[in-house]
Design a protein around this motif. Structure first.
Motif, PDB file in Angstrom:
ATOM      1  N   THR A  99       0.858  -1.201   0.000  1.00 27.35           N
ATOM      2  CA  THR A  99       0.000   0.000   0.000  1.00 27.35           C
ATOM      3  C   THR A  99       0.889   1.245   0.000  1.00 27.35           C
ATOM      4  N   LYS A 146      -7.635   3.693  -0.736  1.00 31.93           N
ATOM      5  CA  LYS A 146      -8.555   2.707  -1.330  1.00 31.93           C
ATOM      6  C   LYS A 146      -7.848   1.748  -2.294  1.00 31.93           C
ATOM      7  N   GLU A 147      -6.521   1.701  -2.219  1.00 30.75           N
ATOM      8  CA  GLU A 147      -5.789   0.864  -3.182  1.00 30.75           C
ATOM      9  C   GLU A 147      -4.751  -0.022  -2.492  1.00 30.75           C
ATOM     10  N   VAL A 188      -3.392   0.809 -10.095  1.00 32.54           N
ATOM     11  CA  VAL A 188      -3.315   1.376  -8.738  1.00 32.54           C
ATOM     12  C   VAL A 188      -1.908   1.922  -8.526  1.00 32.54           C
ATOM     13  N   GLU A 201      -3.647  -6.403  -8.461  1.00 31.63           N
ATOM     14  CA  GLU A 201      -3.925  -5.000  -8.160  1.00 31.63           C
ATOM     15  C   GLU A 201      -5.368  -4.940  -7.670  1.00 31.63           C
ATOM     16  N   LYS A 203      -8.711  -2.791  -5.226  1.00 32.41           N
ATOM     17  CA  LYS A 203      -9.301  -1.573  -4.656  1.00 32.41           C
ATOM     18  C   LYS A 203     -10.229  -1.940  -3.506  1.00 32.41           C
TER      19      LYS A 203
END
Ligand SMILES: Cc1cc2nc3c(=O)[nH]c(=O)nc-3n(C[C@H](O)[C@H](O)[C@H](O)COP(=O)(O)O)c2cc1C
Length: 295
Positions: A99, A146-147, A188, A201, A203
């Motif tokens: 992250t 959010k990723e 992302v 990847e 979300k």
């Protein structure tokens, strides 16, 4: 942030007492080296001539008694539930989560309260101990940005991956400490782990916070539901149509209880039974009918 994969005693690794060995290196030295010559292979099932209705392969174990455990029995330390669960629900896949914080610090950490729960859409769950108040970096970053990228851990980099569980303070990236290689993602911002054979990847869809059953108001964990939006698979591990990853190349590492990890070196295949096909056999049809007749 502090390692607190236990639902209580967040940040208190010394309290969890996960490592059963006062001198881990001495114990490890007494063990045989990791066997790299061991290659993934298929065997038969434990009982290839098993027939429907036969039950377990060793019925003598039916004599064994079970101990009933109330998770919240007076005097039972809550940490024992954590230790029991992580040693009984094994092997657990490990989501190795990349992250980015709001200020751009890259974070990498392993999570074994993790699994895939749907393919359409591709959905994953992640269990992070502690609540929203004092979130681990992964959760704080997930909520903020959010990723993330979910990377699967292979034998070749388990030590590096384990090291990222280091209780480093926010703002200190685990990437250089691990020595792993960041590779650009497409959809992302967080990098994926180049060494990982399979990465996703993803979300954030939603989170939900949990509260202690015995200490009302104490927040003990957060469930994150995450949607995969792009897959990355190393070319030598995936078939032509992109539908199958070879376990012999993936060499996945799972988490067991305590500080133990598991390898996948042996497997067997078992076809999925089909009711209509199976019940053409009158003996199986009879077994299927027993329940229907309430016998
Ligand atoms: C193999 C492994 C699995 C772990 N699984 C979890 C988990 O499921 N949930 C959790 O909260 N912590 C888990 N931890 C502990 C976190 O990785 C650790 O607290 C880490 O410092 C969190 O990093 P972060 O604050 O950068 O997110 C695990 C640690 C290891 C080594």
């Amino acid at each position: 942030m502090a390692d607190s994969s236990a639902p209580l005693q967040e940040g208190a690794e010394a309290t969890v007492k996960r490592n059963p060995h006062p001198d881990f290196k001495a114990v490890e030295a007494s063990r045989p080296p990791f066997d790299t010559s061991k290659h993934f292979n298929y065997t038969q099932t434990p009982k290839p001539d098993w027939k429907p209705g036969q039950g377990a392969n060793d019925s003598s174990k039916l004599q064994e008694t079970h101990r009933e455990i109330d998770p919240f029995a007076p005097g039972r330390p809550l940490i024992n539930n954590y230790k029991l669960l992580i040693s009984g629900v094994i092997p657990r896949p490990i989501g190795f989560i990349s992250t980015l914080s709001h200020d751009g610090t890259a974070n990498l950490a392993p999570y074994s309260f993790f699994n895939v729960i749907s393919h359409n859409p591709p959905l994953f769950i992640l269990g992070v101990s502690g609540g929203y108040q004092q979130p681990k970096d992964t959760l704080a970053n997930l909520i903020e940005t959010k990723e993330c990228v979910i990377n699967m851990i292979s034998e070749e980099f388990i030590e590096a991956a384990n090291y990222t569980a280091l209780n480093s303070p926010p703002g200190v990236s685990e990437w250089p400490l691990s020595g792993l290689t960041p590779a650009k993602s497409k959809l992302v911002k967080p990098d994926r782990v180049q060494e990982a054979i399979f990465s996703v990847e993803a979300k954030l869809v939603e989170t939900r916070e949990w509260e202690s059953k015995v200490e009302p108001g104490r927040r003990t964990g957060v469930l994150a539901i995450i949607e995969g939006v792009k897959f990355w698979v190393r070319e030598d591990a995936v078939n032509e149509e992109g539908s199958l990853i070879d376990p012999a190349v993936l060499k996945p590492i799972s988490r067991l209880g305590g500080i133990a990890y598991g390898r996948v070196t042996e497997s067997f295949e078992l076809p999925r039974p089909d009711y209509d096909q199976e019940t053409k056999d009158p003996n199986i049809a009879k077994l299927a009918k027993l329940e229907a007749d309430g016998q």
